[in-house]
Design a protein around this motif. Structure first.
Motif, PDB file in Angstrom:
ATOM      1  N   SER A   1       0.927  -1.088  -0.067  1.00 45.92           N
ATOM      2  CA  SER A   1       0.060   0.062  -0.023  1.00 45.92           C
ATOM      3  C   SER A   1       0.946   1.217  -0.026  1.00 45.92           C
ATOM      4  N   PHE A   2       0.262   2.290  -0.635  1.00 43.02           N
ATOM      5  CA  PHE A   2       1.212   3.429  -0.667  1.00 43.02           C
ATOM      6  C   PHE A   2       1.487   3.963   0.666  1.00 43.02           C
ATOM      7  N   PRO A   3       0.366   3.906   1.532  1.00 46.52           N
ATOM      8  CA  PRO A   3       0.867   4.783   2.961  1.00 46.52           C
ATOM      9  C   PRO A   3       1.713   3.795   3.685  1.00 46.52           C
ATOM     10  N   ARG A   4       1.853   2.475   3.511  1.00 45.93           N
ATOM     11  CA  ARG A   4       3.038   1.502   4.207  1.00 45.93           C
ATOM     12  C   ARG A   4       4.405   2.049   3.371  1.00 45.93           C
ATOM     13  N   LEU A   5       4.319   2.055   2.339  1.00 49.57           N
ATOM     14  CA  LEU A   5       5.634   2.337   1.619  1.00 49.57           C
ATOM     15  C   LEU A   5       6.150   3.601   1.812  1.00 49.57           C
ATOM     16  N   ARG A   6       5.169   4.641   1.871  1.00 48.52           N
ATOM     17  CA  ARG A   6       5.456   5.896   2.519  1.00 48.52           C
ATOM     18  C   ARG A   6       6.274   5.810   3.822  1.00 48.52           C
ATOM     19  N   GLY A   7       5.625   5.069   4.970  1.00 47.93           N
ATOM     20  CA  GLY A   7       5.945   5.094   6.042  1.00 47.93           C
ATOM     21  C   GLY A   7       7.459   4.487   6.024  1.00 47.93           C
TER      22      GLY A   7
ATOM     23  N   LEU B   1       7.085  11.067  -2.794  1.00 47.20           N
ATOM     24  CA  LEU B   1       6.748   9.737  -3.110  1.00 47.20           C
ATOM     25  C   LEU B   1       6.279   9.568  -4.257  1.00 47.20           C
ATOM     26  N   SER B   2       4.962  10.174  -4.473  1.00 51.86           N
ATOM     27  CA  SER B   2       4.098  10.260  -5.731  1.00 51.86           C
ATOM     28  C   SER B   2       5.180  10.634  -6.855  1.00 51.86           C
ATOM     29  N   THR B   3       5.839  11.667  -6.601  1.00 52.22           N
ATOM     30  CA  THR B   3       6.717  12.091  -7.892  1.00 52.22           C
ATOM     31  C   THR B   3       7.551  11.050  -8.354  1.00 52.22           C
ATOM     32  N   HIS B   4       8.114  10.522  -7.493  1.00 51.11           N
ATOM     33  CA  HIS B   4       9.107   9.262  -7.842  1.00 51.11           C
ATOM     34  C   HIS B   4       8.633   8.250  -8.324  1.00 51.11           C
ATOM     35  N   LEU B   5       7.587   7.765  -7.745  1.00 48.68           N
ATOM     36  CA  LEU B   5       6.548   6.906  -8.393  1.00 48.68           C
ATOM     37  C   LEU B   5       6.233   6.917  -9.838  1.00 48.68           C
ATOM     38  N   ARG B   6       5.867   8.202  -9.850  1.00 53.50           N
ATOM     39  CA  ARG B   6       5.447   8.708 -11.432  1.00 53.50           C
ATOM     40  C   ARG B   6       6.554   8.096 -12.419  1.00 53.50           C
ATOM     41  N   ARG B   7       7.603   8.778 -12.147  1.00 49.67           N
ATOM     42  CA  ARG B   7       8.908   8.597 -12.757  1.00 49.67           C
ATOM     43  C   ARG B   7       9.175   7.045 -13.177  1.00 49.67           C
TER      44      ARG B   7
END
Length: 100
Positions: free
Chosen positions: A32-38, A47-53
């Motif tokens: 999950s995005f929140p778990r990865l972010r944590g 994190l969203s910016t890097h995931l987009r790339r």
């Protein structure tokens, strides 16, 4: 890009951390995005910016869904992303080994 060059998509420190974390998951697993972010201690925007790339490069897939009435976002490493990381790691080992 020369054959022995490090992949610039993965080489950025934040993206390297993301991919290295995702490689630790089993093949086909997602997080999950929140778990990865944590785990990475990154802001949601960063994190969203890097995931987009990484997604543009075909290295990750991002799945947006709902769990009940709440939106949920999951991230998974693609086979191409796993291969790119393996190649990156091998080239890095070669570079480090050549300095001896």
């Amino acid at each position: 890009m020369p054959d022995d060059a490090l992949d610039p998509v993965i080489h950025a420190p934040a993206r390297l951390r993301v991919v290295a974390t995702l490689v630790g998951l089993g093949g086909g697993d997602r997080i999950s995005f929140p778990r990865l972010r944590g785990m990475l201690d990154m802001t949601a925007g960063n994190l969203s910016t890097h995931l987009r790339r990484l997604e543009e490069a075909g290295y990750v897939t991002i799945t947006k869904t709902y769990e009940g009435r709440s939106p949920a976002t999951y991230v998974a490493l693609t086979p191409a992303g796993r291969l790119a990381f393996d190649v990156y790691a091998q080239r890095l080992r070669e570079l480090l080994g050549s300095g001896r």
